[in-house]
Scaffold this active site. Structure first.
Site, mmCIF file in Angstrom:
data_model
loop_
_atom_site.group_PDB
_atom_site.id
_atom_site.type_symbol
_atom_site.label_atom_id
_atom_site.label_comp_id
_atom_site.label_asym_id
_atom_site.label_seq_id
_atom_site.Cartn_x
_atom_site.Cartn_y
_atom_site.Cartn_z
ATOM 1 N N ASP A 103 -13.202 3.728 -5.822
ATOM 2 C CA ASP A 103 -11.787 3.567 -6.131
ATOM 3 C C ASP A 103 -11.000 4.363 -5.093
ATOM 4 O O ASP A 103 -10.776 5.546 -5.236
ATOM 5 C CB ASP A 103 -11.478 4.084 -7.534
ATOM 6 C CG ASP A 103 -9.987 4.202 -7.807
ATOM 7 O OD1 ASP A 103 -9.179 3.635 -7.050
ATOM 8 O OD2 ASP A 103 -9.619 4.880 -8.775
ATOM 9 N N GLU A 104 -10.588 3.717 -4.034
ATOM 10 C CA GLU A 104 -9.947 4.409 -2.926
ATOM 11 C C GLU A 104 -8.535 4.882 -3.249
ATOM 12 O O GLU A 104 -7.907 5.550 -2.447
ATOM 13 C CB GLU A 104 -9.955 3.528 -1.684
ATOM 14 C CG GLU A 104 -11.371 3.299 -1.187
ATOM 15 C CD GLU A 104 -11.446 2.394 0.017
ATOM 16 O OE1 GLU A 104 -10.397 1.919 0.489
ATOM 17 O OE2 GLU A 104 -12.571 2.165 0.486
ATOM 18 N N TYR A 105 -8.032 4.545 -4.418
ATOM 19 C CA TYR A 105 -6.708 5.035 -4.816
ATOM 20 C C TYR A 105 -6.787 6.470 -5.334
ATOM 21 O O TYR A 105 -5.796 7.144 -5.457
ATOM 22 C CB TYR A 105 -6.093 4.127 -5.887
ATOM 23 C CG TYR A 105 -5.814 2.744 -5.371
ATOM 24 C CD1 TYR A 105 -4.758 2.505 -4.498
ATOM 25 C CD2 TYR A 105 -6.632 1.677 -5.710
ATOM 26 C CE1 TYR A 105 -4.518 1.240 -4.004
ATOM 27 C CE2 TYR A 105 -6.391 0.402 -5.226
ATOM 28 C CZ TYR A 105 -5.328 0.194 -4.370
ATOM 29 O OH TYR A 105 -5.095 -1.057 -3.872
#
Length: 137
Positions: A49-51
């Site tokens: 989850d690159e957020y």
């Protein structure tokens, strides 16, 4: 691990794969740290989850590291028993010291995997359940 399970291509693992498996296990040992509570933890990572960047103990990252460390240890034991000469060649090639495999075992056994007892879930990381809820209205 899946490739070997599917193909039983031991020659590939001995010639190429074991070196990769061992080196990635070494990377996890270098990236992780031993916490005062006795667990092995990985801090400052970005999971899938690159957020949610730069978190401690991303569940996905930690469980993938745990699986790699466990397989590296298992593979080391197999090679030690069935392909000792090749194992020595690999160890020499990558500069592996005696006892590293024991550290892999200890790390996979003590890998910290976030778990919230109250909700009985594995949160995404150490800070996940502390985040402010989104207001969708």
């Amino acid at each position: 691990k899946s490739y070997i399970s599917a193909t039983n291509d031991v020659d590939f693992m001995v010639q190429y794969g074991a070196e990769v498996v061992f080196e990635t296990a070494r990377a996890w040992i270098e990236l992780g740290t031993w916490h005062m509570n006795g667990t092995f933890q990985i801090h400052g990572v970005t999971g899938p989850d690159e957020y949610t960047a730069i978190v401690d103990n991303n569940f996905y990252t930690n469980i993938m590291a745990q699986m790699n460390l466990q397989y590296a240890h298992e593979l080391y034991r197999i090679l030690d028993t069935e392909h000792a000469e090749e194992l020595q060649r690999i160890k020499t090639t990558i500069g592996m010291q005696d006892g590293e495999e024991a550290e892999w075992e200890r790390a996979f056994q003590k890998m910290y995997l976030p778990h919230d007892k109250a909700s009985n879930i594995h949160p995404q990381d150490d800070s996940f359940l502390k985040k402010k809820a989104w207001d969708f209205e």
